[in-house]
Design a protein around this motif. Structure first.
Motif, PDB file in Angstrom:
ATOM      1  N   ASP A  28      53.546 -75.829  -4.263  1.00 10.51           N
ATOM      2  CA  ASP A  28      53.793 -75.634  -2.835  1.00 10.51           C
ATOM      3  C   ASP A  28      55.173 -76.140  -2.425  1.00 10.51           C
ATOM      4  O   ASP A  28      55.845 -75.536  -1.597  1.00 10.51           O
ATOM      5  CB  ASP A  28      52.728 -76.342  -1.998  1.00 10.51           C
ATOM      6  CG  ASP A  28      51.340 -75.734  -2.191  1.00 10.51           C
ATOM      7  OD1 ASP A  28      51.236 -74.586  -2.670  1.00 10.51           O
ATOM      8  OD2 ASP A  28      50.357 -76.431  -1.870  1.00 10.51           O
ATOM      9  N   TYR A  29      55.595 -77.263  -3.025  1.00  7.90           N
ATOM     10  CA  TYR A  29      56.888 -77.840  -2.660  1.00  7.90           C
ATOM     11  C   TYR A  29      58.044 -76.901  -2.986  1.00  7.90           C
ATOM     12  O   TYR A  29      59.076 -76.944  -2.325  1.00  7.90           O
ATOM     13  CB  TYR A  29      57.111 -79.184  -3.360  1.00  7.90           C
ATOM     14  CG  TYR A  29      56.149 -80.268  -2.944  1.00  7.90           C
ATOM     15  CD1 TYR A  29      55.657 -80.344  -1.646  1.00  7.90           C
ATOM     16  CD2 TYR A  29      55.730 -81.220  -3.857  1.00  7.90           C
ATOM     17  CE1 TYR A  29      54.772 -81.347  -1.284  1.00  7.90           C
ATOM     18  CE2 TYR A  29      54.849 -82.226  -3.491  1.00  7.90           C
ATOM     19  CZ  TYR A  29      54.374 -82.280  -2.205  1.00  7.90           C
ATOM     20  OH  TYR A  29      53.502 -83.266  -1.844  1.00  7.90           O
ATOM     21  N   VAL A  33      61.152 -76.284  -0.510  1.00  9.46           N
ATOM     22  CA  VAL A  33      62.575 -76.388  -0.861  1.00  9.46           C
ATOM     23  C   VAL A  33      63.311 -75.125  -0.427  1.00  9.46           C
ATOM     24  O   VAL A  33      64.373 -75.199   0.201  1.00  9.46           O
ATOM     25  CB  VAL A  33      62.758 -76.636  -2.379  1.00  9.46           C
ATOM     26  CG1 VAL A  33      64.226 -76.503  -2.781  1.00  9.46           C
ATOM     27  CG2 VAL A  33      62.212 -78.002  -2.776  1.00  9.46           C
ATOM     28  N   ARG A  34      62.739 -73.978  -0.731  1.00 11.44           N
ATOM     29  CA  ARG A  34      63.369 -72.701  -0.338  1.00 11.44           C
ATOM     30  C   ARG A  34      63.491 -72.591   1.177  1.00 11.44           C
ATOM     31  O   ARG A  34      64.528 -72.168   1.692  1.00 11.44           O
ATOM     32  CB  ARG A  34      62.582 -71.521  -0.915  1.00 11.44           C
ATOM     33  CG  ARG A  34      62.761 -71.364  -2.417  1.00 11.44           C
ATOM     34  CD  ARG A  34      62.128 -70.069  -2.954  1.00 11.44           C
ATOM     35  NE  ARG A  34      60.678 -70.057  -2.819  1.00 11.44           N
ATOM     36  CZ  ARG A  34      59.836 -70.636  -3.669  1.00 11.44           C
ATOM     37  NH1 ARG A  34      60.296 -71.295  -4.715  1.00 11.44           N
ATOM     38  NH2 ARG A  34      58.540 -70.553  -3.491  1.00 11.44           N
ATOM     39  N   ASP A  35      62.436 -72.991   1.881  1.00 12.40           N
ATOM     40  CA  ASP A  35      62.480 -72.937   3.346  1.00 12.40           C
ATOM     41  C   ASP A  35      63.602 -73.814   3.891  1.00 12.40           C
ATOM     42  O   ASP A  35      64.359 -73.395   4.776  1.00 12.40           O
ATOM     43  CB  ASP A  35      61.146 -73.389   3.951  1.00 12.40           C
ATOM     44  CG  ASP A  35      60.011 -72.413   3.701  1.00 12.40           C
ATOM     45  OD1 ASP A  35      60.276 -71.255   3.300  1.00 12.40           O
ATOM     46  OD2 ASP A  35      58.842 -72.824   3.899  1.00 12.40           O
ATOM     47  N   ALA A  36      63.708 -75.030   3.372  1.00 15.03           N
ATOM     48  CA  ALA A  36      64.745 -75.956   3.853  1.00 15.03           C
ATOM     49  C   ALA A  36      66.139 -75.426   3.513  1.00 15.03           C
ATOM     50  O   ALA A  36      67.047 -75.477   4.353  1.00 15.03           O
ATOM     51  CB  ALA A  36      64.528 -77.341   3.256  1.00 15.03           C
ATOM     52  N   GLU A  43      69.558 -81.827   3.053  1.00 22.63           N
ATOM     53  CA  GLU A  43      68.996 -83.168   2.878  1.00 22.63           C
ATOM     54  C   GLU A  43      67.473 -83.102   2.798  1.00 22.63           C
ATOM     55  O   GLU A  43      66.847 -83.788   1.977  1.00 22.63           O
ATOM     56  CB  GLU A  43      69.423 -84.086   4.019  1.00 22.63           C
ATOM     57  CG  GLU A  43      68.979 -85.511   3.833  1.00 22.63           C
ATOM     58  CD  GLU A  43      69.476 -86.443   4.938  1.00 22.63           C
ATOM     59  OE1 GLU A  43      69.234 -87.654   4.799  1.00 22.63           O
ATOM     60  OE2 GLU A  43      70.070 -85.970   5.926  1.00 22.63           O
ATOM     61  N   ILE A  44      66.885 -82.253   3.623  1.00 19.91           N
ATOM     62  CA  ILE A  44      65.430 -82.088   3.586  1.00 19.91           C
ATOM     63  C   ILE A  44      65.015 -81.398   2.294  1.00 19.91           C
ATOM     64  O   ILE A  44      64.018 -81.786   1.666  1.00 19.91           O
ATOM     65  CB  ILE A  44      64.942 -81.325   4.838  1.00 19.91           C
ATOM     66  CG1 ILE A  44      65.220 -82.175   6.085  1.00 19.91           C
ATOM     67  CG2 ILE A  44      63.460 -80.983   4.719  1.00 19.91           C
ATOM     68  CD1 ILE A  44      64.977 -81.453   7.396  1.00 19.91           C
ATOM     69  N   ALA A  45      65.786 -80.402   1.858  1.00 17.69           N
ATOM     70  CA  ALA A  45      65.493 -79.735   0.587  1.00 17.69           C
ATOM     71  C   ALA A  45      65.530 -80.745  -0.560  1.00 17.69           C
ATOM     72  O   ALA A  45      64.662 -80.727  -1.443  1.00 17.69           O
ATOM     73  CB  ALA A  45      66.477 -78.607   0.330  1.00 17.69           C
ATOM     74  N   ALA A  46      66.515 -81.639  -0.537  1.00 15.83           N
ATOM     75  CA  ALA A  46      66.619 -82.667  -1.580  1.00 15.83           C
ATOM     76  C   ALA A  46      65.402 -83.598  -1.536  1.00 15.83           C
ATOM     77  O   ALA A  46      64.898 -84.021  -2.587  1.00 15.83           O
ATOM     78  CB  ALA A  46      67.907 -83.464  -1.414  1.00 15.83           C
TER      79      ALA A  46
END
Length: 86
Positions: A28-29, A33-36, A43-46
């Motif tokens: 799910d994560y 990551v793709r959404d962020a 920073e949120i993707a990281a």
């Protein structure tokens, strides 16, 4: 060792459960990551990548523990006990 309703000892069941949820969450994560990244929120993707890495390590540790338990199944009854089929 106590055996739960599944026929597996509680510790093995718990490890399998944690492993499953860690792997499911890791899947799910990837979308998170793709959404962020698509939103330009690096920073949120990281952060999501870090969480995904932690869950991956958690799943791997569960795998090691499960392997250890199954190697010792002769002494700790980690597998379901065979029943009578009649």
């Amino acid at each position: 060792m106590a055996t739960g309703e599944t026929g597996f000892d509680d510790v093995t069941y718990d490890l399998v459960s944690v492993q499953y949820h860690a792997l499911k969450a890791g899947h799910d994560y990837g979308q998170y990551v793709r959404d962020a990244r698509n939103a330009g929120k690096d920073e949120i993707a990281a952060f999501f990548e870090q969480v995904m890495s932690e869950d991956s390590a958690r799943a791997q540790q569960c795998h090691r523990f499960i392997a250890e338990l199954t190697q010792h199944q002769g002494t700790s009854a980690t597998a379901p006990q065979g029943g009578t089929d009649g």
